[in-house]
Design an enzyme around this catalytic site. Sequence first.
Site, mmCIF file in Angstrom:
data_model
loop_
_atom_site.group_PDB
_atom_site.id
_atom_site.type_symbol
_atom_site.label_atom_id
_atom_site.label_comp_id
_atom_site.label_asym_id
_atom_site.label_seq_id
_atom_site.Cartn_x
_atom_site.Cartn_y
_atom_site.Cartn_z
ATOM 1 C CE LYS A 84 38.597 40.726 -8.024
ATOM 2 N NZ LYS A 84 39.884 40.595 -8.740
ATOM 3 C CB SER A 159 42.302 42.449 -6.129
ATOM 4 O OG SER A 159 41.954 41.923 -7.403
ATOM 5 C CB SER A 183 43.719 39.730 -8.822
ATOM 6 O OG SER A 183 44.371 40.880 -8.345
#
Length: 501
Positions: A84, A159, A183
Amino acid sequence: MGIIGADLVRQDAATLARAMAEGEVSSEEVTRAHLDRIGEVDDRVHAFLQVLSTEALDAARDIDRRRAAGEQLGPLAGVPIAVKDVLTMTGVPTTCGSRVLEGWRPPYDSTVVERLRAGGLVILGKTNMDEFAMGSSTEHSAYGPTHNPWDLERIPGGSGGGSAAALAAFEAPLAIGTDTGGSIRQPAAVTGTVGVKPTYGGVSRYGLVALASSLDQAGPCARTVKDTALLHAAIAGHDPRDSTSIQAPVPDVVAAADEADVRGMRIGLVRELRGEGYQAGVSQRFDEAVAILTDLGAEVVEVSCPHFEYALAAYYLILPSEASSNLARFDGMRYGLRMGDDGARSVEEVMSLTREAGFGAEVKRRIMIGTYALSSGYYDAYYGSAQKVRTLITRDFEAAFAQVDVLVSPTAPTTAFRIGDKVDDPLAMYLNDIATIPVNLAGNAAMSLPVGLAPEDGLPVGLQIMAPPMADDRLYRVGAALEAALVDRWGHLLIEEVPAL
Ligand code: GLN
């Protein structure tokens, strides 16, 4: 006898690692297959903000060389992974999905990245995310949304939607996510993959760009429970560079995944996290999975956590408060974007123009809420009250864990919604995390794993398992047992049903 089939990208990490150890395939071949796959599908999925082809192939060849030289390598050596874009990597742009960080190349590796490299994992690239990890759909990324491989018109969660979509699109067998309010788990739920938020302090936050420091936690994402455990073991453990890092041995999550036994365990259904507000097909698949756990020999009881109903309200005061303070550093002076620097403007003007241009609407909204909640005269009423609620939620968990070993709930109230459906309605977006947020407030560990497709829309449903702090191994014991029973029933992993891209 071959360990793996022809289609390298459809293999799980444990299988790939075994095949590489046996000399059946090289890390270079495995890495190349994944880079090719990214090249084929990522223009439609948009899981990656950046693909590091050259670096990945170099790292893969290095592992192959070291293996050939007889070096003892880690259990995931040579396996590709997606990271990420909120974790720093030396010299590689880290955007956090924001324009404000455009052009910033961090001068150091986050501890998570450092441990991946030390374990011989091959980093394929950086994945898309909601700006500064604020959101549940990746629609708040400044670089455009990620699409859910189950239905490209739908969101992959957020997210960490990029990491989850990369797994579901077979672009990577492993990924790193971060979870401040859900997330890792909500994207896992809506993409039919597995994700774990470790105990707060279990994985170092050094080099993880902070959203809300008292809630943020990086964790493992994969397509199987066992792969998730292997990755968890690779990144977890004490780090002196993170002052909240726990100084204690990491629970043996890999052994727990191998044991996969729930006999004699007590499992609590959280009364407040089911029923009204949950999509019918989500509740149906959840109830079926709970029945399987009973069949496997667990004792299932209902427990009540009465303060969970205030979790979302407390979170949306604590998170913006911490975020408004953490994001104050992005002012055009040290990182990324700088606007209006023509020599004629004051420092304050440059800062304000930079923040105006660099931050998206959701980030600005939260900075304003946080600044207000922390302001003199309101601090006690808002931030102070939210912290008291946080304590009550932690006590609810403690009381529940005095009766049961783990708690379970649906991970998210609905399956993946359509891109565009909730982006203009912040409250509707926030409600996606109703079941995941209590865990972050209390600092517990939790997993989401797929338990079937909702009959009404054919989209994946996730079940959440929650454990006390530093009892992360229980997630894997229960998750692996449930996964094995479901694979028995279906004849394959749920992810095998994802439409071909
Ligand atoms: N969706 C939640 C939020 O917007 C959780 C985000 C996260 O875990 N990073 O805050």
